[in-house]
Design an enzyme around this catalytic site. Structure first.
Site, PDB file in Angstrom:
ATOM      1  N   CYS A  70      -7.665   1.375   2.066  1.00 21.14           N
ATOM      2  CA  CYS A  70      -6.715   1.090   3.150  1.00 21.14           C
ATOM      3  C   CYS A  70      -5.372   1.788   3.013  1.00 21.14           C
ATOM      4  CB  CYS A  70      -6.463  -0.416   3.248  1.00 21.14           C
ATOM      5  SG  CYS A  70      -7.935  -1.414   3.502  1.00 21.14           S
ATOM      6  N   HIS A 131       0.448  -2.403   5.944  1.00 17.59           N
ATOM      7  CA  HIS A 131      -0.094  -2.169   4.597  1.00 17.59           C
ATOM      8  C   HIS A 131       0.483  -0.938   3.899  1.00 17.59           C
ATOM      9  CE1 HIS A 131      -3.917  -3.004   1.976  1.00 17.59           C
ATOM     10  NE2 HIS A 131      -2.781  -3.419   1.434  1.00 17.59           N
TER      11      HIS A 131
END
Length: 578
Positions: A70, A131
């Site tokens: 990610c 993120h």
């Protein structure tokens, strides 16, 4: 009169330029497998809206994430650069941010496509998952926050969606807890028992202070575990709107509907000017969730429910664009940050990960299943509908593509690894601009892909591969994800070589006996690696241990006192709007 004509001519050119600049809607799923969508061959999951998007545009069948994890993948997506260039590539086991109070993140020196487009007069928003870090030195400097990287508006989660965020869904820290808590407690228990026996037999004299010290140590370890389990969710799983925490801990009730409604509202607010919307889904990363309209409706349990709800949300965005008559002037991109997480299986045996179709591996490794992701682009009247392109492309290509469409010059003080997709999408060229692509496993160069200009072959050479466990499995089930170095991988000398064009499943590596050009191909790829390596500069590692650990002075809390990090301003705002 002459001055008036010049001014009219200038205004005409400016209006023409503004009219050709499209709105940009970038839809990014989380952990979605290429085999999860109907347009990529799935026969049982219902994804009519994403399929409609593919029918009306171009489907890329060799679209690749710059990283199979990610955080580094999203850094590459935002900047058009390999994550190692920005320091967003970890040198040890943990390759993503797990805590909101970590100090690492996308450096302020990096230029995102949002920053470029904002400079061209675009309204910019990121809704959903970020993120890429939040703060550097204190809990309100927001140095890594989306608003510091070119976005005018942010509504979503600063870290990621984890099992720990949803009560009853387990924990991603199970293995860590076993190593750091249960094993030390067992050692302490055995030590205490041994000392008691030896003392009873009169073999040794053990001062009472030793017993007391060991018991205190055990109590402290247990206390830390209880605190961690109790406080992790509110301290790390929360929603923000711009710089303000609006829901802590976050509630999954109608979460997708709330975020999509906000995305639609952003489009409506900016219908009269060019805009960039990045809708970065929490779906389908675990913890899985869906609203009551979708729960239990799919043929693939909770995972299928989440995929089908995400498809519904794509339909809502298309509906708003049609309603506002913006569809013909809007480029839509749909993809996933990496492949499906095949090791996501609950203790009850429920599969919470997706399908990577025919491809080997998945999230956290560079087998095709970990990096080959959906890639769909639609722009009616500009991109031919129903086209399928099997050339290697990358999620880094979004950066130069949208920058060029917006009229923003690319930065000249840094290397941009992405390539403008428009010539390929419009049929002006038949070949990808990527002759070589480099596949990193965190900090480590894992594999190289070479598509020779005069050949249909696509060579892929692995310098190391993860050790799947148990043996014969299609993933690293014993560790939940595959790791990138040490005893977790097998090194290959010479590199393991595949021709992806003939063997997309990566089951049959070529050898000198089966491929006469074996050494020539490897030599060419090694030369490309050497050239690429020379372009890398040493930068601070944003995913070092010091940058990912929890730091109490960076902890954000919606309560001024910090004693009770609980609030629900989202619910209050909904009540006020009603």
């Amino acid at each position: 009169m002459r001055i008036r004509l010049v001014l009219l001519s200038f205004l005409s050119v400016a209006q023409s330029h503004a009219a050709t600049r499209p709105n940009l809607v970038l839809l990014l799923a989380d952990d979605l497998g290429i085999g999860d969508l109907g347009c990529y061959g799935n026969k049982t999951l219902r994804t009519p809206n994403i399929d409609r998007l593919a029918e009306g545009g171009v489907k890329l069948t060799q679209h690749l994430a710059a990283s199979p994890l990610c955080t580094p993948s999203r850094a590459a997506f935002m900047t058009g650069r390999y994550p190692i260039r920005s320091g967003m590539a970890s040198e040890f086991l943990v390759g993503v941010y797990l805590f909101s109070a970590s100090s690492g993140g996308l450096p302020t020196s990096e230029i995102t496509f949002a920053k470029l487009l904002k400079g061209q007069g675009y309204s910019t928003a990121l809704i959903g998952k970020w993120h890429l870090g939040t703060n550097c030195h204190n809990k309100s400097d927001f140095c890594h926050h989306p608003l510091s990287h070119g976005f005018d508006y942010f509504h979503g989660i600063p870290v990621t969606n984890l099992r720990d965020c949803k009560p009853g869904e387990g924990s991603v820290f199970t293995r860590g807890i076993r190593l750091l808590v249960f094993i030390p407690l067992q050692i302490i228990a055995v030590t205490l028992l041994t000392m008691v026996v030896l003392k009873y037999l009169g073999l040794v004299r053990v001062p009472p202070l030793v017993f007391f010290g060991l018991l205190c140590l055990a109590a402290m370890i247990l206390g830390l575990l209880v605190c961690f389990l109790h406080y992790f969710r509110p301290l790390n799983c929360f929603l923000m709107r711009n710089h303000e925490i609006t829901q802590q801990p976050l509630s999954y009730d109608n979460l997708m509907q709330r975020l999509v409604a906000d995305a639609a509202q952003f489009i409506r607010r900016n219908a009269k000017k060019p805009f960039l919307l990045v809708l970065s889904y929490l779906h389908v990363h675990t913890a899985l969730f869906s609203s009551k309209e979708f729960a239990g409706k799919s043929k693939h349990g909770a995972y299928g429910d989440a995929v089908e709800e995400m498809d519904w949300s794509v339909g809502q965005i298309l509906k708003v664009l049609d309603e506002l008559k913006l569809a013909n002037n809007t480029l839509i991109y749909f993809s996933s940050d990496q492949g499906a997480h095949v090791e996501e299986v609950t203790p009850k045996g429920e599969v919470h990960g997706g399908s990577n179709g025919i491809f080997k591996g998945g999230k956290a490794n560079n087998w095709e299943g970990g990096i080959r992701v959906p890639g769909i682009l639609r722009w009616p009247g500009v991109i031919q509908a129903g086209l399928e392109i099997d050339e290697p492309t990358s999620n880094m290509d979004v950066f130069p593509t949208v920058a060029t469409l917006a009229g923003a010059p690319l930065p000249e003080d840094r290397i941009i690894d992405g390539r403008d997709l428009m010539p390929l999408l419009q049929g002006k060229t038949q070949h990808s601009d990527h002759e070589f692509l480099f596949h990193y496993c965190n900090f480590y160069l894992n594999a190289v892909r070479w598509h020779p200009r005069n050949s249909t072959s696509i060579w892929k050479a692995f310098f190391f591969t993860p050790k799947f466990s148990p043996e014969g499995a299609n993933g690293c089930f014993s560790t939940h994800v595959c790791f990138c170095h040490g005893h977790s991988v097998s090194y290959h000398h010479p590199p393991l070589l595949f021709d992806i064009s003939r063997d997309p499943t990566e089951r049959n590596p070529v050898t000198p006996a089966t491929e006469p050009r074996f050494q020539e191909v490897l030599d060419t790829m090694q030369q490309a690696v050497d050239r690429h390596t020379k372009t890398l500069k040493a930068v601070p590692n944003q995913l070092s241990l010091g940058n990912i650990v929890w730091k109490p002075w960076l902890q954000m809390c919606c309560s001024p006192s910090g004693l009770s990090c609980q609030c629900d301003r989202e619910k209050q705002a909904r009540r006020a709007s009603h």
